[in-house]
Design a protein around this motif. Structure first.
Motif, PDB file in Angstrom:
ATOM      1  N   GLU A 124     -11.021   8.102   7.561  1.00 43.56           N
ATOM      2  CA  GLU A 124     -11.285   8.136   5.996  1.00 43.56           C
ATOM      3  C   GLU A 124     -12.458   6.858   5.889  1.00 43.56           C
ATOM      4  O   GLU A 124     -13.140   7.225   4.961  1.00 43.56           O
TER       5      GLU A 124
ATOM      6  N   GLU B  76      -1.342   7.997  10.611  1.00 46.58           N
ATOM      7  CA  GLU B  76      -2.659   8.074  10.156  1.00 46.58           C
ATOM      8  C   GLU B  76      -3.141   6.419  10.373  1.00 46.58           C
ATOM      9  O   GLU B  76      -2.381   5.631   9.923  1.00 46.58           O
ATOM     10  N   ASP B  77      -4.453   6.348  10.819  1.00 47.15           N
ATOM     11  CA  ASP B  77      -5.050   4.934  10.664  1.00 47.15           C
ATOM     12  C   ASP B  77      -4.097   3.820  11.154  1.00 47.15           C
ATOM     13  O   ASP B  77      -3.817   2.889  10.526  1.00 47.15           O
TER      14      ASP B  77
ATOM     15  N   TYR C 229       0.995  -1.140   0.105  1.00 47.13           N
ATOM     16  CA  TYR C 229      -0.063   0.017   0.005  1.00 47.13           C
ATOM     17  C   TYR C 229       0.796   1.289   0.072  1.00 47.13           C
ATOM     18  O   TYR C 229       1.787   1.417   1.066  1.00 47.13           O
TER      19      TYR C 229
ATOM     20  N   ASP D 129       0.743   7.110   6.813  1.00 50.34           N
ATOM     21  CA  ASP D 129      -0.369   6.232   6.860  1.00 50.34           C
ATOM     22  C   ASP D 129      -0.041   4.819   7.183  1.00 50.34           C
ATOM     23  O   ASP D 129       0.527   3.899   6.390  1.00 50.34           O
TER      24      ASP D 129
ATOM     25  N   ARG E 163     -10.244  12.651   9.429  1.00 53.03           N
ATOM     26  CA  ARG E 163      -9.682  12.248   8.244  1.00 53.03           C
ATOM     27  C   ARG E 163     -10.703  12.102   7.253  1.00 53.03           C
ATOM     28  O   ARG E 163     -10.676  11.644   6.072  1.00 53.03           O
TER      29      ARG E 163
HETATM   30 MG    MG Z   1      -5.316   6.787   4.555  1.00 51.65          MG
END
Ligand code: MG
Ligand code: GCO
Length: 406
Positions: free
Chosen positions: A266, A240-241, A159, A214, A287
């Protein structure tokens, strides 16, 4: 101002987009984004079968009433498909209202709170030299903040890392696939590697540049706490996350262990997903995308709630948010007091041929422009050259084959 006509436009200029078009009796046209990456046609069906028949003849000015009517009236509340459909209607109505007023939408949201919205871009590379090139390229484009993702030794495509061969982003558009591609993941290898990357980036680019990262929902609370601590010397803008989104309580553990700022949301679709995170101040940034959270009406309320707890915005802005959704975010970014940063992945030339935008990116700052409404027009003629093409997101497996969070 009554709605005379409503229709869903599906087009795939580089990737799939779902756009709601509303036309009033006096001929004003408003657009809303309902794109849900990888599950696009579910939103099309929800809109066409269950929402469009309710819209014709409604007062286009009654935005709050229409929102509540669609949300409460369905009885089955929330969920990404429902909330993307409601968002599409909500944003199209705001576009119409602002066009009717002859003003850019941010004027109706309170007016400009700043000259422009600080944007961050996606720098990535399989290894450090590629990553450094990508960071330099972003700085040359004017970005003043960058997200850093790299390959992990021993793993293949993962990713957030553009594949090379001139790809600007991962899966944009080169490896979109009509069957879900699979990646292989190893969290321990990732955790060993990431701090070395940030060490190298700080060494090369200095202490000033805001850096983001992320985790894409892959860590346990303990792993996330350890990573947050390991990254503290590199002064991240946010992590993030870090853990899966379904369990907000996990962030209590992370929060108590590290001062690295946290960004989440998100994949959330309502204010209720944020309730614990906001009231306990477990996060620093919201987000959500306008597109996946029920539109401007709903995201504005989340941000006002967040403001009480010193939590700021960092709205989702990958290329799977259409230019219509991006413009909606920018009008909020400019108007909100508690703005933080805006994610900005640049859409492909094909996308921008179909969606004619008036937003600008100058010296690292985005501005939605002063065109009445959202400032995005859809060229339907151009869109017909790009028919829908099925494209799944990848699936993630651990090295022994177990399915993991992607
Ligand atoms: Mg993200
Ligand atoms: C981000 C996101 C995206 C998502 C994508 C899925 O931070 O921009 O994590 O990269 O993976 O939007 O559709």
């Amino acid at each position: 101002m009554k709605i005379a006509h409503a229709e869903v436009l599906v087009t795939s200029p580089g990737r799939n987009f779902v756009t709601l078009k509303l036309v009033t009796e006096d001929g004003l046209v408003g657009y809303g984004d309902g794109t849900l990456n990888g599950r696009e046609l579910a939103v099309v069906a929800y809109l066409e079968e269950h929402v469009l028949p309710l819209l014709t003849g409604r007062n286009a000015h009654a935005i709050e009433d229409t929102w509540q009517y669609l949300y409460r009236g369905a009885y089955w509340r929330r969920g990404p498909v429902t909330m993307a459909a409601i968002a599409a209607v909500d944003v199209a109505l705001w576009d119409l209202k602002a066009k009717a007023a002859g003003m850019p939408l941010y004027e109706l949201l309170g007016g400009e709170s700043r000259r422009g919205a600080l944007a961050y871009g996606h720098a990535s590379g399989n290894d450090l030299p590629q990553l450094f090139d990508s960071i330099r390229e972003h700085l040359d484009l004017g970005y003043r903040a960058v997200r850093i993702q790299t390959g992990v030794p021993g793993l293949g495509q993962i990713y957030g890392v553009a594949g090379g061969d001139g790809d600007r982003y991962d899966y944009e558009p080169a490896r979109r696939s009509a069957v879900a591609l699979e990646e292989v993941w190893d969290t321990r290898a990732y955790l060993r590697h990431v701090p070395t990357v940030f060490e190298a980036v700080r060494h090369e680019f200095g202490p000033e540049l805001p850096l983001l990262h992320d985790g894409h929902h892959r860590m346990t609370p303990n792993q996330a706490a350890a990573l947050g601590r390991a990254l503290e010397p590199y002064d991240l803008f946010w992590l993030e996350d870090c853990t899966p989104a379904e369990n907000p309580e996990a962030l209590r553990r992370v929060r108590s262990q590290t001062t690295t700022p946290l960004a989440v949301g998100e994949v959330f679709n309502s204010v209720f997903d944020y309730q614990t995170l906001i009231t306990e101040q477990l996060i620093d940034y919201v987000r959500s995308a306008v597109t996946h959270t029920g539109g401007i009406t709903a995201l504005r309320k989340i941000m006002d709630f967040a403001a009480v707890y010193q939590i700021r915005s960092g709205f989702h802005g990958p290329t799977d948010i259409s230019p219509v959704g991006m413009a909606a975010a920018l009008h909020l970014d400019i108007a909100l007091h508690n703005f933080g940063i805006q994610e900005y992945m640049r859409h492909s030339p094909a996308t921008l041929e179909v969606f004619r935008t008036s937003y600008t990116f100058v010296d690292g700052l985005l501005h939605p422009g002063s065109t009445p409404g959202l400032g995005v027009e859809v060229d339907e003629q151009a869109s017909r050259a790009f028919p829908y093409s099925p494209a799944y997101l990848p699936v993630n497996r651990l090295t022994d084959g177990t399915v993991h969070d992607w």
